[in-house]
Design an enzyme around this catalytic site. Structure first.
Site, PDB file in Angstrom:
ATOM      1  N   THR A  42       0.826  -1.210   0.000  1.00  0.00           N
ATOM      2  CA  THR A  42       0.000   0.000   0.000  1.00  0.00           C
ATOM      3  C   THR A  42       0.860   1.261   0.000  1.00  0.00           C
ATOM      4  O   THR A  42       0.383   2.312  -0.420  1.00  0.00           O
ATOM      5  CB  THR A  42      -0.901   0.028   1.250  1.00  0.00           C
ATOM      6  OG1 THR A  42      -0.078  -0.206   2.388  1.00  0.00           O
ATOM      7  CG2 THR A  42      -1.983  -1.031   1.182  1.00  0.00           C
ATOM      8  N   SER A 134      17.563  -4.873   4.795  1.00  0.00           N
ATOM      9  CA  SER A 134      18.171  -3.789   4.008  1.00  0.00           C
ATOM     10  C   SER A 134      17.840  -2.422   4.605  1.00  0.00           C
ATOM     11  O   SER A 134      18.704  -1.543   4.667  1.00  0.00           O
ATOM     12  CB  SER A 134      17.738  -3.867   2.546  1.00  0.00           C
ATOM     13  OG  SER A 134      16.340  -3.784   2.442  1.00  0.00           O
ATOM     14  N   ASP A 178       9.516   0.544   5.156  1.00  0.00           N
ATOM     15  CA  ASP A 178      10.538  -0.123   5.957  1.00  0.00           C
ATOM     16  C   ASP A 178      11.493   0.892   6.596  1.00  0.00           C
ATOM     17  O   ASP A 178      11.822   0.799   7.784  1.00  0.00           O
ATOM     18  CB  ASP A 178      11.328  -1.108   5.085  1.00  0.00           C
ATOM     19  CG  ASP A 178      10.411  -2.064   4.336  1.00  0.00           C
ATOM     20  OD1 ASP A 178       9.240  -2.194   4.734  1.00  0.00           O
ATOM     21  OD2 ASP A 178      10.864  -2.664   3.354  1.00  0.00           O
TER      22      ASP A 178
HETATM   23  C1  GAF Z   1       8.769  -4.263   0.851  1.00  0.00           C
HETATM   24  C2  GAF Z   1       8.985  -2.813   0.449  1.00  0.00           C
HETATM   25  F1  GAF Z   1      10.261  -2.425   0.720  1.00  0.00           F
HETATM   26  C3  GAF Z   1       8.003  -1.903   1.167  1.00  0.00           C
HETATM   27  O1  GAF Z   1       8.169  -0.587   0.708  1.00  0.00           O
HETATM   28  C4  GAF Z   1       6.565  -2.378   0.999  1.00  0.00           C
HETATM   29  O2  GAF Z   1       6.094  -2.083  -0.283  1.00  0.00           O
HETATM   30  C5  GAF Z   1       6.472  -3.869   1.294  1.00  0.00           C
HETATM   31  O3  GAF Z   1       7.426  -4.629   0.583  1.00  0.00           O
HETATM   32  C6  GAF Z   1       5.113  -4.433   0.991  1.00  0.00           C
HETATM   33  O4  GAF Z   1       4.161  -3.883   1.838  1.00  0.00           O
HETATM   34  O5  GAF Z   1       9.081  -4.445   2.194  1.00  0.00           O
END
Ligand code: GAF
Length: 385
Positions: A42, A134, A178
């Site tokens: 999202t 990461s 993240d």
């Molecule tokens: C990975 C991506 F790095 C995040 O930004 C996010 O899109 C996620 O996948 C899915 O929710 O962790």
């Protein structure tokens, strides 16, 4: 052993061992991995998500150098990266060091005056588990580099450079969840992030107080954001928004989604629109202590990712099905998908039984033992020493 328990390690011991590898370190900094409670894929759609920071972190120590070079070594690796700061640019660095070098590049792009420095890293977030090793790496490196520069920068200001490091230098086009939670997470709280305006709100998350435990189960099935699946889902979402004449799917209603002719794009958009609503449902359920309601929404989220967004895999489905069959309130895959980890909300007194059952289910299929991590909501990036 059918299940591998993965402890986070003692932060002070890890920090002291790391500092001892440098002469005159400016400090040791930790940035956590994360699990997302709800709101998957999202972030790059301008939507909502609700991650927590893990107790498992990456640690980075830095010492200034007299020249203009960056060196990076890691406790987990034999090789060593070295470059002039001026030589770091998109396309110039590959492999694991590109994440760290990318932070130096992005901080300088943002106007920070970095000295040459030696960085040593100790990564305690399982790599490939979909737990944002990461993001933990780039965020811990950012704090260490800012300290080496003698600056004091609020963590909010590091979200954009750490995202740019991953997307423009390491080649992982992530959406920002993240890095944001690794920098801003807090103990006993989940972080509600609204990507429409990049605002955040701390939401109480303390299942232990209700006799519950959040299990994080790393399937050990392959997961990498630089592989094509993540970028393909992102492209589908952008195509769906474009066909609807919208900037992002955040603005789409269920009726809009029904107007999409293409079956695949319609299912992708259905996931995003319903998943954003599920984040709101979980926040509402938490506000009234409705943990059963949280579990029900987790289950709906997993079905949506398995059937409409198509990012689950047999290992993730087995974790979810086994946990629920053994009494979990709810379970879902978490993170980017195509492998990685699942979460299960379970009664604390039944957690061991569920962990053993998942381990047995993996053993029966000849799969490697899954890893199980404790996951109390933990502090975001900070100085340890
Ligand atoms: C990975 C991506 F790095 C995040 O930004 C996010 O899109 C996620 O996948 C899915 O929710 O962790």
């Amino acid at each position: 052993m059918q299940v591998d328990h993965v402890p986070p390690g003692d932060p002070l011991e890890i920090a002291d061992a790391l500092a001892s590898r440098l002469t005159d370190p400016v400090g040791v900094f930790a940035a956590p991995g994360r699990v997302n409670l709800i709101g998957e894929h999202t972030d790059y759609n301008g939507g909502l998500c609700l991650p927590i920071a893990l107790p498992h972190a990456t640690y980075a120590a830095a010492a200034r150098r007299a020249d203009d070079r960056l060196t990076v070594t890691s406790v987990q690796r034999e090789d060593r990266f070295e470059s002039r700061l001026d030589d770091i640019a998109p396309g110039a660095v590959t492999g694991w060091a590109s994440y760290v070098a990318g932070v130096a590049w992005a901080l300088r792009e943002a106007g920070h005056d970095l000295p040459g420095m030696d960085l040593v890293i100790d990564g305690r977030v399982p790599v490939g588990g979909g737990l944002s090793s990461s993001a933990a790496l780039v965020c811990s490196a950012a704090l260490a580099m800012i300290a080496a520069a003698g600056e004091d920068v609020p963590p909010d200001d590091l979200v954009s450079p750490t995202m740019r490091a991953e997307s423009e230098i390491a080649g992982a086009p992530t959406g920002g969840m993240d890095q944001t939670v690794s920098l801003l997470g807090t103990t006993e709280h989940a972080l509600l992030i609204d990507f429409r305006d990049h605002t955040t709100r701390q939401v109480g998350w303390d299942p232990e107080a209700a006799g519950l435990t959040l299990l994080v189960i790393d399937t050990r099935a392959a997961h990498a954001l630089v592989d094509g699946g993540y970028a393909a889902r992102r492209a589908d979402c952008e195509a769906a928004a474009a066909q609807l004449g919208l900037e992002t799917l955040r603005a789409a209603t269920p009726a809009d989604v029904d107007r999409l002719d293409d079956d695949r794009l319609r299912r992708r958009a259905t996931h995003v629109v319903t998943e954003i609503a599920r984040v709101e449902q979980v926040v509402e359920a938490l506000a009234v202590g409705d943990w059963a309601g949280v579990g029900t929404v987790f289950a709906a989220s997993h079905a949506s990712m398995r059937d409409d967004f198509e990012i689950s895999c047999p290992e993730l489905d087995v974790v979810v099905e086994t946990a629920v069959a053994q009494g979990a309130l709810g379970a879902r895959m978490t993170g980017g998908g195509f492998g990685g980890s699942a979460i299960a909300l379970v009664r604390s007194d039944g957690a061991d039984r569920i962990v053993d059952s998942v381990g047995a289910a993996f053993g029966e299929r000849g799969w490697p033992a899954p890893g199980v991590l404790p996951a109390p909501a933990s502090p975001g990036a900070h100085r340890v020493r």
